[in-house]
Design an enzyme around this catalytic site. Structure first.
Site, PDB file in Angstrom:
ATOM      1  N   CYS A 139      41.338  44.181  46.635  1.00 29.93           N
ATOM      2  CA  CYS A 139      41.609  45.492  47.221  1.00 29.93           C
ATOM      3  C   CYS A 139      40.530  46.487  46.825  1.00 29.93           C
ATOM      4  O   CYS A 139      40.533  47.027  45.706  1.00 29.93           O
ATOM      5  CB  CYS A 139      42.988  45.987  46.779  1.00 29.93           C
ATOM      6  SG  CYS A 139      43.389  47.609  47.447  1.00 29.93           S
ATOM      7  N   CYS A 142      41.778  50.024  46.057  1.00 32.57           N
ATOM      8  CA  CYS A 142      42.426  50.147  44.735  1.00 32.57           C
ATOM      9  C   CYS A 142      41.391  50.126  43.614  1.00 32.57           C
ATOM     10  O   CYS A 142      41.482  50.887  42.663  1.00 32.57           O
ATOM     11  CB  CYS A 142      43.395  48.989  44.475  1.00 32.57           C
ATOM     12  SG  CYS A 142      44.404  48.505  45.871  1.00 32.57           S
ATOM     13  N   ASP A 143      40.431  49.222  43.693  1.00 35.28           N
ATOM     14  CA  ASP A 143      39.601  48.930  42.526  1.00 35.28           C
ATOM     15  C   ASP A 143      38.124  49.303  42.668  1.00 35.28           C
ATOM     16  O   ASP A 143      37.381  49.260  41.680  1.00 35.28           O
ATOM     17  CB  ASP A 143      39.693  47.427  42.194  1.00 35.28           C
ATOM     18  CG  ASP A 143      41.118  47.036  41.815  1.00 35.28           C
ATOM     19  OD1 ASP A 143      41.798  47.872  41.196  1.00 35.28           O
ATOM     20  OD2 ASP A 143      41.547  45.916  42.134  1.00 35.28           O
TER      21      ASP A 143
END
Ligand code: NDP
Length: 314
Positions: A139, A142-143
């Site tokens: 992701c 997200c990261d």
């Protein structure tokens, strides 16, 4: 022999969608019962740090956030069970579900929040650094932030991979995209990636091994599947964007799914499925946004829809 249990509201799955549905359903006195599923807490339990969920100005780790959501659902007496639903029968007005603990549950309403699972390559080295939280992610939104001003590699050539590669290109100094054959993405998405200066596309290229120092990723060994030539790419992040699989197989005989297995909303703007009294929240019906906050939002919608459904029946 199974014992039958009657419930007002059964929540299947325990990510942000399921826990939010539980908080709302419990506060509405629907006495929800939740089966957490095989991965309690869902996909976020494989995310290091969540910095984009409002209310956590300093960020929070994915597993910690799920513990907090679980505690909030329990505070209002949600009956949370470790286990999963193996089979359902949604042919009647009472929805029958069978759990792995031997219980047969007859639910007036069901909220499906089983989520989706990111696909991984399955390489031992990939799984090792994924579990260590050492630089493997599925992701970018997200990261990606953790790889600012660094070099990363991304695998995949569908719309997701293009979207994520483009997202990463704004944060990272260089993004190397590994395409095993050709682009599967829509032309507009592929063109955008091709035109981005700091994205290098390697065609006919597959991953052999994610390299690292035992704790953190520091490179990727790849092979050209036409020439069989191998080489190493320096990278601190290894992103996998080869698709997601919605966890909807047990519902397929009753609930309408799209061609990729995602649950179809029967009425846009609601959480209703084609079966009366069965609602869906989170990634099981969302292949576009896939964020914790959007999952939580649809969890709230599903609980409110379930509450209104029960009220209308009385
Ligand atoms: P897709 O199934 O469309 O693409 C998967 C990609 O991963 C393909 O390029 C495939 O390559 C590659 N791949 C699969 N397995 C491997 C492997 N083992 N090694 C290397 N590469 C691999 O998945 P997406 O998640 O991209 O998209 C799913 C759906 O969601 C699509 O319908 C897409 O259009 C949609 N979507 C739309 C978006 C938008 O419109 N904004 C954004 C994101 C998704 P190969 O072709 O060689 O099999």
């Amino acid at each position: 022999m199974s014992s039958i249990e009657k419930v007002h509201c059964l929540i299947i799955g325990s990510g942000p969608a399921g826990y939010t549905a539980a908080i709302y359903a419990a506060r509405a006195d629907m006495k929800p019962v939740m089966y957490q599923g095989l991965q309690p807490g869902g996909q976020l339990t494989t995310t290091n740090e969540v910095e984009n969920f409002p209310g956590y100005p300093n960020g929070i780790s994915g597993p910690e956030m799920m513990v907090e959501l679980e505690a909030q659902a329990k505070r209002f007496d949600t009956d949370i069970r470790f286990g999963f639903i193996e089979k359902v029968d949604f042919s009647g007005s009472i929805h029958k579900c069978w759990a792995d603990d031997g219980k047969e549950i007859h639910a007036e309403t069901v909220i499906i929040s089983t989520g989706a699972s990111a696909k991984y390559l399955g390489l031992e080295s990939e799984q090792k650094y994924l579990k260590l939280g050492g630089g493997v992610s599925a992701c970018a939104v997200c990261d990606g932030f953790f790889y600012r001003n660094q070099e990363v590699v991304i695998v995949g050539a569908g719309d997701s991979a293009c979207e994520e590669a483009h997202y990463l290109s704004k944060l990272c100094t260089k993004v190397t995209m590994l395409v095993r054959k050709n682009f599967r993405a829509s032309k507009i998405m592929a063109d955008r990636v091709k035109k981005t200066e700091n994205i290098e596309i390697l065609y006919n290229t597959e991953t052999l091994e994610v390299l690292g120092d035992g704790q953190l990723v520091n490179g990727v060994r790849v092979i050209n599947n036409k020439t069989n030539e191998e080489h190493e790419i320096s990278a601190t992040g290894f992103f996998v964007a080869i698709g997601h699989e919605p966890n909807t197989a047990i519902f397929k005989d009753y609930i309408e799914l799209d061609e990729t297995g995602y649950i179809k909303y029967a009425q846009p703007g609601t959480s209703k499925t084609n079966v009366q009294g069965v609602f869906v929240a989170g990634d099981a019906a969302d292949k576009t946004y896939r964020q914790a906050i959007t999952a939580a939002g649809t969890g709230c919608i599903a609980a409110l829809d379930a509450e209104r459904y029960l009220a209308a029946k009385e």
